[in-house]
Design an enzyme around this catalytic site. Structure first.
Site: not given
Ligand code: NAP
Length: 272
Positions: A68, A104
């Site tokens: 990420k 997210d």
């Protein structure tokens, strides 16, 4: 004939990802001839794989552990959310460019379904998920956001960076909403009381809403969710958050409204 559009999830390991199930069900439901695949890629090969994906028919990719942070570095354009969180979970390949986003954060806020503006929030965890959660809740206007982490210095540093509070103990700050963004509870073999003790939740009353980002591949209830439910809290599980972030990625890539019910049912192994 143009090749079938592709999307995938980049991770290492990625074998247990539910994302292909969720996205492929969504493509079928809206009549798109797309395919979503697992892309197991070790860190040292991430850059060359991302560079090769667009020419191989990929329109986008989700990004999971451990890529990420690195994914952000590979992008030509970075959304405000991804830049400020410091991590990307979604890459979009458009017009020869790589766009990085972080769904997210929005996925968490949408999964809570209630405005958080009057809420005092405690986020447990200061890893990648904790960062995204604390940022998302601050951005959504939560009245107070406090971060607790086992390694206290990480929570203190994150709190300073985001301009939120650091809770030296999980219940130092009064809360209406608690988000478990640690990995505690992931291991189905772990004793539930030990998991709760690790987070200082054992023998405590839950707040009004409990969110557990952790979910188990077997669909079993996590200790934090069981604690919340047992204490009368409204609970939101990690699968709901996963579905909501996946829906955001789906919409970024396809431009179509995500069929949430279909995606949720697929994630839970049910028929919509
Ligand atoms: P990470 O960066 O590795 O962070 C792990 C966090 O868990 C750290 O805060 C760590 O604390 C804490 N932790 C680990 N073991 C602990 C223990 N025994 N007691 C107390 N704290 C402990 O991982 P992440 O990316 O943030 O992910 C965290 C969890 O969220 C994972 O289970 C992941 O699957 C889940 N997640 C779910 C979604 C979703 O869509 N549902 C999205 C993202 C992540 P220290 O700093 O002290 O090590």
């Amino acid at each position: 004939m143009s090749p079938r559009p592709l999307a995938g999830v980049l991770g290492h390991p990625v074998a247990h990802s539910l994302s292909p199930t969720i996205h492929n069900a969504a493509y079928r439901a809206v009549g798109l001839d797309w395919r979503y695949v697992k892309l197991p890629v070790p860190p040292e090969r991430l850059a060359e794989v991302v560079a090769a994906l667009p020419a191989s028919g990929y329109r986008g990719a989700n990004v999971t552990i451990p890529h990420k942070l690195a994914a952000l570095e590979l992008a030509n354009e970075v959304s405000a959310a991804a830049g400020e969180i410091g991590a990307a979970n979604t890459l979009t390949f458009r017009d020869g460019r790589v766009e990085a986003d972080n769904t997210d954060a929005a996925g968490l806020i949408e999964a809570i379904e209630t405005p958080v503006s009057a809420m005092r929030v405690v986020v447990l965890g200061a890893g990648g998920a904790g960062r995204a959660a604390a940022w998302a809740l601050r951005e959504a206007g939560a009245a107070e956001v406090a971060v607790w982490n086992r390694t206290g210095e990480r929570a203190a540093a994150l709190a300073r960076e985001l301009g939120v509070s650091h809770a030296p103990r999980p219940f130092d700050a009064p809360a209406d909403l608690l988000v478990n963004a640690t990995s505690v509870g992931l291991d189905a073999g772990e004793c539930a009381n030990d998991a709760l003790r690790a987070l200082s939740l054992l023998d405590r009353e839950p707040p009004e809403i409990v969110v557990d980002l952790v979910y188990r591949a077997d669909g079993g209830e996590t200790p934090v969710l069981a604690w919340g439910r047992g204490g009368g809290a409204r609970v939101v599980d990690g699968i709901e958050v996963l579905v909501r972030q996946g829906a955001r990625s789906f919409e970024l890539w396809t431009g179509k409204t995500a069929p949430l019910d279909v995606m949720r049912a697929a994630a839970r192994g049910e028929s919509a």
